[in-house]
Structure formats: C-alpha cells, structure tokens
Design a protein around this motif. Structure first.
Motif, PDB file in Angstrom:
ATOM      1  N   MET A   1      40.297  38.165  32.404  1.00 31.00           N
ATOM      2  CA  MET A   1      41.128  39.232  32.958  1.00 31.00           C
ATOM      3  C   MET A   1      41.619  40.160  31.850  1.00 31.00           C
ATOM      4  SD  MET A   1      44.573  39.080  35.294  1.00 31.00           S
ATOM      5  CE  MET A   1      43.723  38.461  36.730  1.00 31.00           C
ATOM      6  N   VAL A   2      41.493  41.460  32.113  1.00 28.15           N
ATOM      7  CA  VAL A   2      41.935  42.472  31.155  1.00 28.15           C
ATOM      8  C   VAL A   2      43.277  43.047  31.571  1.00 28.15           C
ATOM      9  CG1 VAL A   2      41.370  44.696  30.105  1.00 28.15           C
ATOM     10  CG2 VAL A   2      39.550  43.027  30.555  1.00 28.15           C
ATOM     11  N   SER A   3      43.443  43.324  32.875  1.00 24.09           N
ATOM     12  CA  SER A   3      44.699  43.900  33.359  1.00 24.09           C
ATOM     13  C   SER A   3      44.875  43.606  34.836  1.00 24.09           C
ATOM     14  CB  SER A   3      44.736  45.419  33.121  1.00 24.09           C
ATOM     15  OG  SER A   3      43.739  46.058  33.896  1.00 24.09           O
ATOM     16  N   MET A   4      46.138  43.715  35.286  1.00 26.34           N
ATOM     17  CA  MET A   4      46.467  43.560  36.708  1.00 26.34           C
ATOM     18  C   MET A   4      47.580  44.536  37.044  1.00 26.34           C
ATOM     19  SD  MET A   4      48.126  40.340  38.787  1.00 26.34           S
ATOM     20  CE  MET A   4      46.730  39.253  38.660  1.00 26.34           C
ATOM     21  N   ASN A   5      47.378  45.316  38.112  1.00 31.07           N
ATOM     22  CA  ASN A   5      48.379  46.290  38.542  1.00 31.07           C
ATOM     23  C   ASN A   5      48.602  46.174  40.037  1.00 31.07           C
ATOM     24  OD1 ASN A   5      48.750  47.741  35.979  1.00 31.07           O
ATOM     25  ND2 ASN A   5      46.637  48.419  36.283  1.00 31.07           N
ATOM     26  N   ASN A   6      49.880  46.220  40.422  1.00 32.86           N
ATOM     27  CA  ASN A   6      50.226  46.245  41.837  1.00 32.86           C
ATOM     28  C   ASN A   6      50.312  47.701  42.272  1.00 32.86           C
ATOM     29  OD1 ASN A   6      51.568  46.088  44.391  1.00 32.86           O
ATOM     30  ND2 ASN A   6      52.241  44.029  43.829  1.00 32.86           N
TER      31      ASN A   6
ATOM     32  N   GLY B   1      38.460  43.118  50.589  1.00 37.48           N
ATOM     33  CA  GLY B   1      38.422  43.415  49.163  1.00 37.48           C
ATOM     34  C   GLY B   1      37.363  44.456  48.819  1.00 37.48           C
ATOM     35  N   ILE B   2      37.608  45.175  47.732  1.00 36.04           N
ATOM     36  CA  ILE B   2      36.645  46.164  47.217  1.00 36.04           C
ATOM     37  C   ILE B   2      36.371  45.808  45.762  1.00 36.04           C
ATOM     38  CG2 ILE B   2      36.237  48.600  46.695  1.00 36.04           C
ATOM     39  CD1 ILE B   2      38.232  49.292  48.897  1.00 36.04           C
ATOM     40  N   MET B   3      35.087  45.695  45.404  1.00 37.41           N
ATOM     41  CA  MET B   3      34.744  45.394  44.020  1.00 37.41           C
ATOM     42  C   MET B   3      33.711  46.395  43.522  1.00 37.41           C
ATOM     43  SD  MET B   3      32.350  41.966  44.343  1.00 37.41           S
ATOM     44  CE  MET B   3      31.573  42.131  42.747  1.00 37.41           C
ATOM     45  N   SER B   4      33.836  46.753  42.251  1.00 43.23           N
ATOM     46  CA  SER B   4      32.866  47.660  41.637  1.00 43.23           C
ATOM     47  C   SER B   4      32.744  47.285  40.170  1.00 43.23           C
ATOM     48  CB  SER B   4      33.306  49.119  41.792  1.00 43.23           C
ATOM     49  OG  SER B   4      34.613  49.293  41.279  1.00 43.23           O
ATOM     50  N   SER B   5      31.553  47.497  39.627  1.00 42.27           N
ATOM     51  CA  SER B   5      31.327  47.088  38.244  1.00 42.27           C
ATOM     52  C   SER B   5      30.424  48.078  37.548  1.00 42.27           C
ATOM     53  CB  SER B   5      30.683  45.691  38.207  1.00 42.27           C
ATOM     54  OG  SER B   5      29.414  45.724  38.850  1.00 42.27           O
TER      55      SER B   5
ATOM     56  N   ILE C   1      48.284  46.040  47.801  1.00 46.15           N
ATOM     57  CA  ILE C   1      46.983  45.870  47.174  1.00 46.15           C
ATOM     58  C   ILE C   1      47.167  45.652  45.673  1.00 46.15           C
ATOM     59  CG2 ILE C   1      44.728  46.930  46.715  1.00 46.15           C
ATOM     60  CD1 ILE C   1      45.124  46.249  49.620  1.00 46.15           C
ATOM     61  N   VAL C   2      46.428  44.692  45.126  1.00 54.31           N
ATOM     62  CA  VAL C   2      46.465  44.414  43.692  1.00 54.31           C
ATOM     63  C   VAL C   2      45.127  44.827  43.084  1.00 54.31           C
ATOM     64  CG1 VAL C   2      46.661  42.616  41.926  1.00 54.31           C
ATOM     65  CG2 VAL C   2      48.070  42.497  43.991  1.00 54.31           C
ATOM     66  N   ARG C   3      45.191  45.589  41.989  1.00 59.40           N
ATOM     67  CA  ARG C   3      43.967  45.984  41.280  1.00 59.40           C
ATOM     68  C   ARG C   3      43.863  45.161  40.009  1.00 59.40           C
ATOM     69  NH1 ARG C   3      42.440  52.145  40.580  1.00 59.40           N
ATOM     70  NH2 ARG C   3      41.936  51.694  42.765  1.00 59.40           N
ATOM     71  N   MET C   4      42.742  44.449  39.855  1.00 53.44           N
ATOM     72  CA  MET C   4      42.524  43.605  38.684  1.00 53.44           C
ATOM     73  C   MET C   4      41.248  44.038  37.971  1.00 53.44           C
ATOM     74  SD  MET C   4      43.547  39.869  40.282  1.00 53.44           S
ATOM     75  CE  MET C   4      42.540  40.091  41.759  1.00 53.44           C
ATOM     76  N   GLU C   5      41.311  44.014  36.645  1.00 43.13           N
ATOM     77  CA  GLU C   5      40.155  44.376  35.833  1.00 43.13           C
ATOM     78  C   GLU C   5      39.713  43.167  35.024  1.00 43.13           C
ATOM     79  OE1 GLU C   5      38.932  47.307  32.104  1.00 43.13           O
ATOM     80  OE2 GLU C   5      40.677  47.798  33.345  1.00 43.13           O
TER      81      GLU C   5
END
Length: 624
Positions: A444-449, A481-485, A454-458
């Motif tokens: 995990m690099v970061s986590m933002n609410n 959930g939505i994921m993109s890479s 919804i929580v955005r995690m990198e």
C-alpha cells in the motif's frame, strides 16, 4: 491547402471512461462537420465492432474539423493502460493535448501516465473538467488534484499555467467560467485551441521530411504510414529516401542514433483526413498529418525524406516493451472444427504476423513448438482483444495462461513488471480488499477517504498479482468497486504469488451433460455448463470448492427401473451456471489448462486431455 499558421494538431488523452470519444461527438456537432440531417452514430470514433460493444477505444484514430478558417487535427487515443503505448507515439505528431479529467473521480493512473509523457515532451496541455453536470461532481476539487499532479510531475511554470474548461462532453457544452457563462456550445473550446495551441513547427520552403508515428494496413496497397510532415511538400509519385534508424546505445542516448537501412522509394498513394474520411490527394504539405503508401516494409520511427537532405534522419521513436506473454496453439480438442475453422500452425503464424504489421506492441516468437507460437503484449486485455478478433473471423484456437516477462539486472537479480493499482471501494469492503491484495504481494502506498463513503487506495503490485484478481475483486466488493492499473516499471521479484486457491472439475467422459448428474455435481462447486451441453474428456466443467482438481462424469444418466416412488415427479433444482467468457477464462485458468476459443463457444480444458497421461505428467513435475 491550409498555411502552417492555420493548422492546429492536438490529441485527446485521459483515463478510461473519462469521456474522450463522447467529447469528439460534440466537437463534430459544434463545428458542423456533418449535415444537420445526417444520421451519426453515438461515439462515432469507435468504429470497430469490439470498441462499440466494450465501450473502449482500442486504437488511436485521427479526425479533422474546420472552424473559422482553421484546420484542427484531433487524435482520439486509447484510455486503457494495455494500449497506452499508442499514446506515446501519437504525442510525437501533436503540439498540445486536451487532458480530460472526470469531475467526480479526478486524476487516475492513466491520467498520470499520459500527462507525464506530454510534460516530458514540452507540450502545454489544456485541461477539461468533464461531467460537471453529474450529481456527485466536484469540479474544483478535481482541478486542485490535477494542479497538484502537474507540480508532482515536474511541470514548468508555463505548463502549470494551463487553461481550464468546464463542461459536459455528453451534453455538448464547454465553458471557461462555470458560474457565469451560458452552458451551451463548444466555441470556448475552439477559441482556446486556436489561442493556446501553437502552430506545428514546420517549414514549407524546405525539402520534404516526415517521420512515421502510426501504421495501418490495406489489403490492396499493403502497409500505410501515418505521420506529421515536418518540412516541405510531397507530390504523388515523387521519389524519397526511406531510412530506418536505431539508438547507438539504448542505455546512453546522448551518443545519438545511426541509420540501419536506407532505400529509394516512391509515394504511390497520399491521403489526408477531412472529417472522419481519409481523402486521397495529389500533394501533402508541411504541418499536416498525412497517410502515405509505397514502401513494402514500414516501421514506427522510420524517416521519409527528400533526396536533397542527403540522408538526414530523425531520432528513433520508443516502442513499448511487452510485459505479458502467452502461447497461441492449434486447436486439437475432440470438438475442433465444429464451430469454426481450426487454424494450422502456418495459418496461425501468418495471421499473427499480419497483426504485427499494424500493432507494434506485439511480439511473435517461434520457439520450435509443433503446435503453437509465443505471443507477447502489454497486458491481458490486449491479448484477449486479439483472440476475440481472431474468433470473430471464424477461426478456432487454444491459448495458455498469461505469464509475466521477467528480466535480469546487471547484478544478476531477477526483475518483474510492477503496476500502480488504484481501487475505489465502499468503506465496508476495504478490509477484505487489503487482505486479498496483501496475499498477492501488493504494497500500500496511500489511502484516502473521499468523504462519500468511498475509500481510494493506491498499491504497488506485481503484474502476476493482478492476473485473475479482477473477478475476485468484483465478488468481494459486490460489484461496487472500481479498479484501474498502469505499468510502472520493473522491480525486484516479490516472491511467489498464489493467484488461485480452488481446483477444477474435470470431465472424465465425452457426451451430453445431464441434469440428473449436474444436480449432484453442483454441491461440489460452481458449474460452467448446463444440461444438454456437449462435453469431452479433459474439459473443465466447473470450479471445485477445494484446492484440488476433481474428476467427474457429467454425462451419467439415471438408471431406468420399474420401481415407482412417491417422489418420482419431484423436479430437479439447478443453480444458474457461471458463464465462461474469454476475459474471465484467461484470468481463471491454471498453468496446466488452456482456453479453447471458437466463434460460438469458449471452453476451458486441460492441456493434457487423457487423465492417465495427466497424472503421469503431474508425478514427473512433482519429482522434478
């Protein structure tokens, strides 16, 4: 003919589903490119059948609009990371980019990638905050995040002072001031393009010079080169010098480049784009983006130059390296030829070589196998699209599980491709997502609410860890959930990744599946077939609920007796089977399994169909 100062060349770049192709529909309407009564399809730039079905842009496309005596060349680029290599080459033809950012999602992984490439090339983007009319839109927060991204990527003061437009590509309006300007029309966009995009750096009075940035194919004329004319003019049937170059030292490009080959050629056909149509012309001019045919073999980065330039060449263009490989094999299953035309090895090789003539991100290797070839590309989706195109042509083939391409550094350390993964999930499901990704060696690099539940995690995750994860992710997040890479680069090997913890249900017999037997088998796992489906020995008919494979006979029938029972007429209750589609099958299969792709059916099978031979091969592998 347009003078150079009346030409504007730009590309539209954004993350997937941020509205690039829909915006171009509105640009066409705003510039009155088509007649008022013309019937124009929605997302007209998505011309391919697959693109329309999937709602994504697979290949870059070029269109032209005319506004107030200006010629505006616009290139629609793919948003998915698997096709991102096209974006990099397209940027060599343009002088600015329209960077689309979703007013709700803000900058996403592909936004970062395309923006970093544009800034590195010195381009000054125009930012469009799109979909501001949606209920959850936060346009000013999206703008702040975009500005932060510019600074993070090292933008200069001039690049960070970008013009901003707000609007809705779907509704067909863009404005400079969201509160004061009327929400109608596209004139603000056209005026901003004319004012802020510089004319192409081309000189009309010098000898002809252009570089190939994109390739196309025509069955009648062969390969077609596309690029921007850097200098001069070229008439039909004019001679020119076709040169191929390469870097002297790939690791130290300050040493320059050298010419690999140089041939005398002739311009057989010349085209320019007007609207959506490719129009054949007798002469092309400096500054315009043109299409040219003549040379039999053309590669990305080739230089087309007048003889008067005495062998002058332009620097080579980078072609993205593949990160995933898989085997394309001849279909040798018992049902081969039922649904389509099984390809021989020679036909398979010929089809893949034709694909490589336009898709330079692919690599095809003949490793000496009598039944197939190794194909390498940028990701699972790119490979799945290629297989889908082949089966729509009526072909049958088998493909293996995708594998990542590893490298070794100077110290002998094993390196593997690493991806930047961003997931947006409801707070309720963040725990299970973190747990599953940790098991796939993600960091995990970061986590933002995002303050909307919804929580955005990198994460940084090996490409191996993403193989087969998408279905698990959708199940864990109940489809919310939505994921993109995007591919980030190569890094040290992260260790073993267990991507699948369930076995397969493998048919032992060939025949027609019966509801009587399937009712018993569904208690052991999830079925892929329904009653009446034809199966063969070695075919995978379901997912076992435990880690081991289980042999079964889905064709067994109920014994006929003269015994009468009070429950004789009781109905059989079957669960809805899981539909096997190509993308999911490629993610799901194990190393000893193949996907059999035909025009009508997609089946999963064991590489070795005979159960006895399969056991022997497994025993030898375990002993080794």
């Amino acid at each position: 003919m347009y003078s150079v100062d009346k030409i504007r060349n730009l590309a539209i770049v954004a993350h997937i589903d941020h509205g690039k192709t829909t915006l171009i529909d509105s640009i066409f309407r705003g510039a009155h490119t088509f007649r008022e009564n013309a019937q124009i399809a929605e997302r007209v730039m998505d011309s391919g059948e697959l693109e329309r079905e999937r709602g994504i842009t697979i290949t870059s496309k070029h269109c032209t609009v005319e506004w107030n005596e200006y010629l505006i060349n616009i290139i629609d680029t793919p948003g998915h990371a698997d096709f991102s290599g096209e974006v990099e080459r397209v940027l060599s033809m343009v002088d600015s980019v329209l960077l689309l950012v979703d007013a709700n999602e803000g900058p996403m992984p592909q936004t970062r990638y395309v923006l970093s490439r544009a800034l590195a090339m010195g381009l000054k983007p125009i930012v469009i905050i799109n979909k501001v009319d949606r209920p959850a839109a936060t346009p000013y927060q999206a703008l702040e995040k975009t500005f932060d991204l510019f600074l993070e990527l090292g933008a200069t003061d001039e690049q960070a002072d970008f013009p901003v437009l707000y609007g809705s590509g779907l509704a067909g309006w863009l404005v400079r001031n969201l509160e004061k300007d009327a929400h109608e029309g596209m004139d603000a966009l056209f005026q901003t393009i004319v004012d802020r995009v510089p004319p192409p750096p081309a000189t009309a009075d010098k000898p002809f010079l252009m570089q190939v940035s994109t390739l196309a194919w025509n069955d009648y004329v062969g390969q077609i080169a596309c690029g921007r004319v850097v200098a001069g003019t070229l008439h039909k049937n004019d001679p020119f010098v076709h040169s191929r170059t390469k870097w002297i030292d790939e690791n130290d490009r300050k040493k320059g480049w050298e010419t690999v080959s140089s041939n005398q050629e002739k311009a057989v056909h010349l085209w320019v784009t007007r609207g959506l149509e490719r129009v054949e012309v007798d002469e092309v001019f400096a500054g315009d983006i043109v299409w040219l045919s003549g040379p039999k073999s053309i590669s990305i980065g080739d230089t087309m130059a007048s003889e008067a330039l005495n062998g002058e060449t332009l620097h080579p263009l980078d072609i993205e390296e593949p990160t995933v490989s898989m085997f394309f094999l001849v279909n040798n299953s018992p049902f081969a030829g039922r649904d389509g035309t099984p390809l021989t090895l020679r036909q398979l090789k010929g089809r893949l070589e034709r694909e490589c003539q336009t898709n330079v991100a692919l690599r095809v290797e003949d490793l000496g196998r009598p039944d197939g070839l190794k194909v390498s590309g940028r990701g699972e989706l790119q490979m799945a699209i290629l297989v889908e195109q082949m089966i729509r042509e009526g072909s049958e083939l088998c493909v293996s599980r995708p594998e990542v391409i590893t490298k070794t550094d100077e110290s002998g350390h094993l390196l593997e491709p690493i991806e930047q993964l961003i997931v947006d999930v409801p707070e309720t499901y963040q725990g299970v997502v973190i747990e599953k990704l940790a098991g796939r060696k993600a960091e995990m690099v970061s986590m933002n609410n995002l303050s909307t539940g919804i929580v955005r995690m990198e994460f940084d995750i090996p490409t191996r860890g993403l193989l087969g994860y998408r279905n698990t992710f959708l199940t864990d997040t109940r489809g919310l959930g939505i994921m993109s890479s995007r591919f980030r680069g190569y890094d040290l090997w992260r260790g073993e990744v267990v991507s699948r913890n369930r076995g397969s249900m493998v048919s032992m017999d060939t025949g027609t599946a019966t509801s009587y037997q399937l009712e018993n088998l569904q208690e052991r796992g999830v079925l892929f077939i329904s009653p009446g489906t034809e199966v063969y020995a070695g075919e995978v008919i379901g997912e076992h609920s435990r880690p081991n494979d289980i042999p079964c006979n889905p064709t067994k029938r109920k014994a006929q007796t003269n015994y009468r029972s009070s429950t004789k007429e009781m109905g059989i209750h079957l669960d809805v089977p899981r539909t096997v589609v190509l993308d999911r099958a490629l993610e799901w299969i194990a190393d000893d399994e193949l996907v059999e792709a035909t025009p009508k059916e997609v089946r999963i099978r064991k590489t070795i169909l005979d159960m006895t031979e399969r056991k022997k091969a497994g025993k030898i592998k375990n002993e080794a």
